[in-house]
Design a protein around this motif. Structure first.
Motif, PDB file in Angstrom:
ATOM      1  N   ALA A   1     -10.363   3.735   7.547  1.00 16.94           N
ATOM      2  CA  ALA A   1     -11.482   4.310   8.299  1.00 16.94           C
ATOM      3  C   ALA A   1     -10.978   5.302   9.342  1.00 16.94           C
ATOM      4  O   ALA A   1     -11.598   6.357   9.548  1.00 16.94           O
ATOM      5  CB  ALA A   1     -12.299   3.207   8.952  1.00 16.94           C
ATOM      6  N   ASP A   2      -9.851   5.000   9.996  1.00 20.01           N
ATOM      7  CA  ASP A   2      -9.284   5.937  10.964  1.00 20.01           C
ATOM      8  C   ASP A   2      -8.895   7.246  10.287  1.00 20.01           C
ATOM      9  O   ASP A   2      -9.154   8.324  10.827  1.00 20.01           O
ATOM     10  CB  ASP A   2      -8.061   5.325  11.652  1.00 20.01           C
ATOM     11  N   ARG A   3      -8.316   7.157   9.119  1.00 28.03           N
ATOM     12  CA  ARG A   3      -7.920   8.370   8.385  1.00 28.03           C
ATOM     13  C   ARG A   3      -9.146   9.189   7.994  1.00 28.03           C
ATOM     14  O   ARG A   3      -9.143  10.413   8.100  1.00 28.03           O
ATOM     15  CB  ARG A   3      -7.118   8.002   7.128  1.00 28.03           C
ATOM     16  N   LEU A   4     -10.190   8.516   7.538  1.00 22.26           N
ATOM     17  CA  LEU A   4     -11.423   9.232   7.191  1.00 22.26           C
ATOM     18  C   LEU A   4     -12.023   9.915   8.422  1.00 22.26           C
ATOM     19  O   LEU A   4     -12.436  11.074   8.363  1.00 22.26           O
ATOM     20  CB  LEU A   4     -12.442   8.284   6.561  1.00 22.26           C
ATOM     21  N   MET A   5     -12.052   9.214   9.552  1.00 28.78           N
ATOM     22  CA  MET A   5     -12.625   9.802  10.760  1.00 28.78           C
ATOM     23  C   MET A   5     -11.796  10.990  11.230  1.00 28.78           C
ATOM     24  O   MET A   5     -12.349  12.008  11.649  1.00 28.78           O
ATOM     25  CB  MET A   5     -12.748   8.742  11.865  1.00 28.78           C
ATOM     26  N   GLN A   6     -10.482  10.882  11.149  1.00 26.33           N
ATOM     27  CA  GLN A   6      -9.629  12.014  11.512  1.00 26.33           C
ATOM     28  C   GLN A   6      -9.954  13.228  10.643  1.00 26.33           C
ATOM     29  O   GLN A   6     -10.014  14.359  11.139  1.00 26.33           O
ATOM     30  CB  GLN A   6      -8.148  11.637  11.364  1.00 26.33           C
ATOM     31  N   GLN A   7     -10.192  12.996   9.364  1.00 22.74           N
ATOM     32  CA  GLN A   7     -10.537  14.089   8.454  1.00 22.74           C
ATOM     33  C   GLN A   7     -11.881  14.716   8.824  1.00 22.74           C
ATOM     34  O   GLN A   7     -12.033  15.929   8.812  1.00 22.74           O
ATOM     35  CB  GLN A   7     -10.575  13.594   7.007  1.00 22.74           C
ATOM     36  N   LEU A   8     -12.860  13.877   9.173  1.00 22.38           N
ATOM     37  CA  LEU A   8     -14.172  14.401   9.559  1.00 22.38           C
ATOM     38  C   LEU A   8     -14.078  15.245  10.826  1.00 22.38           C
ATOM     39  O   LEU A   8     -14.694  16.322  10.906  1.00 22.38           O
ATOM     40  CB  LEU A   8     -15.164  13.257   9.763  1.00 22.38           C
ATOM     41  N   VAL A   9     -13.323  14.784  11.809  1.00 23.62           N
ATOM     42  CA  VAL A   9     -13.150  15.550  13.047  1.00 23.62           C
ATOM     43  C   VAL A   9     -12.453  16.871  12.742  1.00 23.62           C
ATOM     44  O   VAL A   9     -12.871  17.939  13.222  1.00 23.62           O
ATOM     45  CB  VAL A   9     -12.386  14.724  14.105  1.00 23.62           C
ATOM     46  N   GLN A  10     -11.422  16.820  11.938  1.00 22.01           N
ATOM     47  CA  GLN A  10     -10.698  18.043  11.561  1.00 22.01           C
ATOM     48  C   GLN A  10     -11.639  19.015  10.852  1.00 22.01           C
ATOM     49  O   GLN A  10     -11.623  20.219  11.134  1.00 22.01           O
ATOM     50  CB  GLN A  10      -9.524  17.676  10.658  1.00 22.01           C
ATOM     51  N   GLU A  11     -12.466  18.509   9.963  1.00 22.82           N
ATOM     52  CA  GLU A  11     -13.403  19.358   9.232  1.00 22.82           C
ATOM     53  C   GLU A  11     -14.447  19.954  10.169  1.00 22.82           C
ATOM     54  O   GLU A  11     -14.788  21.143  10.061  1.00 22.82           O
ATOM     55  CB  GLU A  11     -14.089  18.565   8.117  1.00 22.82           C
ATOM     56  N   ALA A  12     -14.975  19.163  11.088  1.00 16.42           N
ATOM     57  CA  ALA A  12     -15.967  19.668  12.045  1.00 16.42           C
ATOM     58  C   ALA A  12     -15.367  20.784  12.897  1.00 16.42           C
ATOM     59  O   ALA A  12     -16.025  21.803  13.153  1.00 16.42           O
ATOM     60  CB  ALA A  12     -16.478  18.526  12.917  1.00 16.42           C
TER      61      ALA A  12
ATOM     62  N   MET B   1       0.840  -1.177   0.000  1.00 18.19           N
ATOM     63  CA  MET B   1       0.000   0.000   0.000  1.00 18.19           C
ATOM     64  C   MET B   1       0.882   1.236   0.000  1.00 18.19           C
ATOM     65  O   MET B   1       1.804   1.355   0.774  1.00 18.19           O
ATOM     66  CB  MET B   1      -0.900  -0.012   1.237  1.00 18.19           C
ATOM     67  N   THR B   2       0.579   2.140  -0.881  1.00 15.50           N
ATOM     68  CA  THR B   2       1.252   3.434  -0.861  1.00 15.50           C
ATOM     69  C   THR B   2       0.554   4.314   0.167  1.00 15.50           C
ATOM     70  O   THR B   2      -0.288   3.855   0.925  1.00 15.50           O
ATOM     71  CB  THR B   2       1.202   4.095  -2.263  1.00 15.50           C
ATOM     72  N   GLN B   3       0.882   5.571   0.165  1.00 19.17           N
ATOM     73  CA  GLN B   3       0.312   6.506   1.131  1.00 19.17           C
ATOM     74  C   GLN B   3      -1.169   6.749   0.850  1.00 19.17           C
ATOM     75  O   GLN B   3      -1.537   7.151  -0.244  1.00 19.17           O
ATOM     76  CB  GLN B   3       1.085   7.826   1.065  1.00 19.17           C
ATOM     77  N   VAL B   4      -2.013   6.487   1.844  1.00 20.52           N
ATOM     78  CA  VAL B   4      -3.439   6.786   1.714  1.00 20.52           C
ATOM     79  C   VAL B   4      -3.626   8.280   1.933  1.00 20.52           C
ATOM     80  O   VAL B   4      -3.123   8.840   2.911  1.00 20.52           O
ATOM     81  CB  VAL B   4      -4.280   5.990   2.741  1.00 20.52           C
ATOM     82  N   THR B   5      -4.317   8.906   1.016  1.00 19.46           N
ATOM     83  CA  THR B   5      -4.616  10.325   1.129  1.00 19.46           C
ATOM     84  C   THR B   5      -6.125  10.499   1.240  1.00 19.46           C
ATOM     85  O   THR B   5      -6.895   9.659   0.773  1.00 19.46           O
ATOM     86  CB  THR B   5      -4.095  11.112  -0.087  1.00 19.46           C
ATOM     87  N   ILE B   6      -6.528  11.591   1.866  1.00 18.42           N
ATOM     88  CA  ILE B   6      -7.939  11.932   1.974  1.00 18.42           C
ATOM     89  C   ILE B   6      -8.156  13.193   1.158  1.00 18.42           C
ATOM     90  O   ILE B   6      -7.462  14.194   1.358  1.00 18.42           O
ATOM     91  CB  ILE B   6      -8.371  12.162   3.440  1.00 18.42           C
ATOM     92  N   GLU B   7      -9.106  13.125   0.247  1.00 15.21           N
ATOM     93  CA  GLU B   7      -9.375  14.245  -0.647  1.00 15.21           C
ATOM     94  C   GLU B   7     -10.854  14.604  -0.600  1.00 15.21           C
ATOM     95  O   GLU B   7     -11.697  13.738  -0.374  1.00 15.21           O
ATOM     96  CB  GLU B   7      -9.032  13.858  -2.097  1.00 15.21           C
ATOM     97  N   THR B   8     -11.143  15.883  -0.829  1.00 19.10           N
ATOM     98  CA  THR B   8     -12.527  16.283  -1.018  1.00 19.10           C
ATOM     99  C   THR B   8     -12.987  15.660  -2.333  1.00 19.10           C
ATOM    100  O   THR B   8     -12.262  15.699  -3.327  1.00 19.10           O
ATOM    101  CB  THR B   8     -12.642  17.815  -1.079  1.00 19.10           C
TER     102      THR B   8
ATOM    103  N   VAL C   1     -15.765   1.826   3.907  1.00 26.90           N
ATOM    104  CA  VAL C   1     -14.468   1.422   3.360  1.00 26.90           C
ATOM    105  C   VAL C   1     -14.685   0.131   2.583  1.00 26.90           C
ATOM    106  O   VAL C   1     -15.316  -0.809   3.083  1.00 26.90           O
ATOM    107  CB  VAL C   1     -13.414   1.232   4.478  1.00 26.90           C
ATOM    108  N   ASP C   2     -14.156   0.093   1.372  1.00 24.34           N
ATOM    109  CA  ASP C   2     -14.260  -1.103   0.536  1.00 24.34           C
ATOM    110  C   ASP C   2     -13.682  -2.309   1.279  1.00 24.34           C
ATOM    111  O   ASP C   2     -12.670  -2.196   1.984  1.00 24.34           O
ATOM    112  CB  ASP C   2     -13.504  -0.873  -0.774  1.00 24.34           C
ATOM    113  N   ALA C   3     -14.320  -3.455   1.104  1.00 23.77           N
ATOM    114  CA  ALA C   3     -13.911  -4.673   1.823  1.00 23.77           C
ATOM    115  C   ALA C   3     -12.434  -5.002   1.600  1.00 23.77           C
ATOM    116  O   ALA C   3     -11.766  -5.488   2.514  1.00 23.77           O
ATOM    117  CB  ALA C   3     -14.791  -5.842   1.401  1.00 23.77           C
ATOM    118  N   THR C   4     -11.901  -4.720   0.422  1.00 16.78           N
ATOM    119  CA  THR C   4     -10.501  -5.034   0.124  1.00 16.78           C
ATOM    120  C   THR C   4      -9.523  -4.102   0.832  1.00 16.78           C
ATOM    121  O   THR C   4      -8.329  -4.383   0.871  1.00 16.78           O
ATOM    122  CB  THR C   4     -10.234  -4.972  -1.390  1.00 16.78           C
ATOM    123  N   ALA C   5     -10.027  -2.991   1.391  1.00 13.00           N
ATOM    124  CA  ALA C   5      -9.150  -2.007   2.031  1.00 13.00           C
ATOM    125  C   ALA C   5      -9.321  -1.964   3.547  1.00 13.00           C
ATOM    126  O   ALA C   5      -8.719  -1.125   4.212  1.00 13.00           O
ATOM    127  CB  ALA C   5      -9.421  -0.625   1.442  1.00 13.00           C
ATOM    128  N   ARG C   6     -10.115  -2.852   4.082  1.00  8.42           N
ATOM    129  CA  ARG C   6     -10.357  -2.831   5.534  1.00  8.42           C
ATOM    130  C   ARG C   6      -9.129  -3.327   6.297  1.00  8.42           C
ATOM    131  O   ARG C   6      -8.300  -4.045   5.758  1.00  8.42           O
ATOM    132  CB  ARG C   6     -11.587  -3.663   5.865  1.00  8.42           C
TER     133      ARG C   6
END
Length: 152
Positions: A90-101, A1-8, A80-85
């Motif tokens: 999911a932690d990265r997505l949640m961190q982004q949501l908290v940051q956005e809130a 896995m390369t670096q997971v990024t979170i994008e709008t 999160v897609d089953a192949t990426a669990r």
């Protein structure tokens, strides 16, 4: 896995739509129709909703949205897609949501999740969410729902 990024992202983009459809299909297989509270792909384009995609290169691995209800932010369409669990997506997505809130100066975040979704419950608890009463249009006596909140 390369670096997971979170994008709008845009929920109607083909990769996002595929993730959302997989999420809707999964929830439809687990719960009766009346117990599913997900928003349509088009509804996620509302101006008060910010939609995010987790990406590994060009591959979209997951998505999540934050709906700004003025007095709280609501987590919507976390998937999160089953192949990426089990890869921290999911932690990265949640961190982004908290940051956005926090960036939107929301005092707290809330969510409705299905009973029996133990991995999701562990994720939310790991990020500081705890059980709360039903909120918004959700019903207090909904047998398939669990409500959670996080004070920011």
């Amino acid at each position: 896995m390369t670096q997971v990024t979170i994008e709008t992202g845009t929920p109607t983009a083909p990769d996002a739509r595929a993730l959302l459809q997989a999420s809707h299909d999964l929830m439809g297989s687990l719960f009766p129709q009346e117990a599913n509270h997900f928003l349509s792909v088009e509804a996620l384009e509302a101006p008060h909703i910010k939609f995010f995609l987790a990406k590994d290169g060009n591959a979209s691995l997951g998505c999540a949205a934050l709906a700004n209800h003025t007095t709280f932010g609501e987590v919507k369409s976390m998937y999160v897609d089953a192949t990426a669990r089990n890869r921290g997506v999911a932690d990265r997505l949640m961190q982004q949501l908290v940051q956005e809130a926090k960036a939107q100066s929301l005092p707290c975040m809330k969510l409705e999740t299905g009973t029996g979704l133990d991995a999701a419950h562990r994720l939310y608890e790991r990020h500081g969410f705890s059980d709360c009463d039903a909120f918004g249009d959700y019903q207090a006596d909904a047998p398939y729902s669990r409500y959670m909140e996080l004070t920011l």
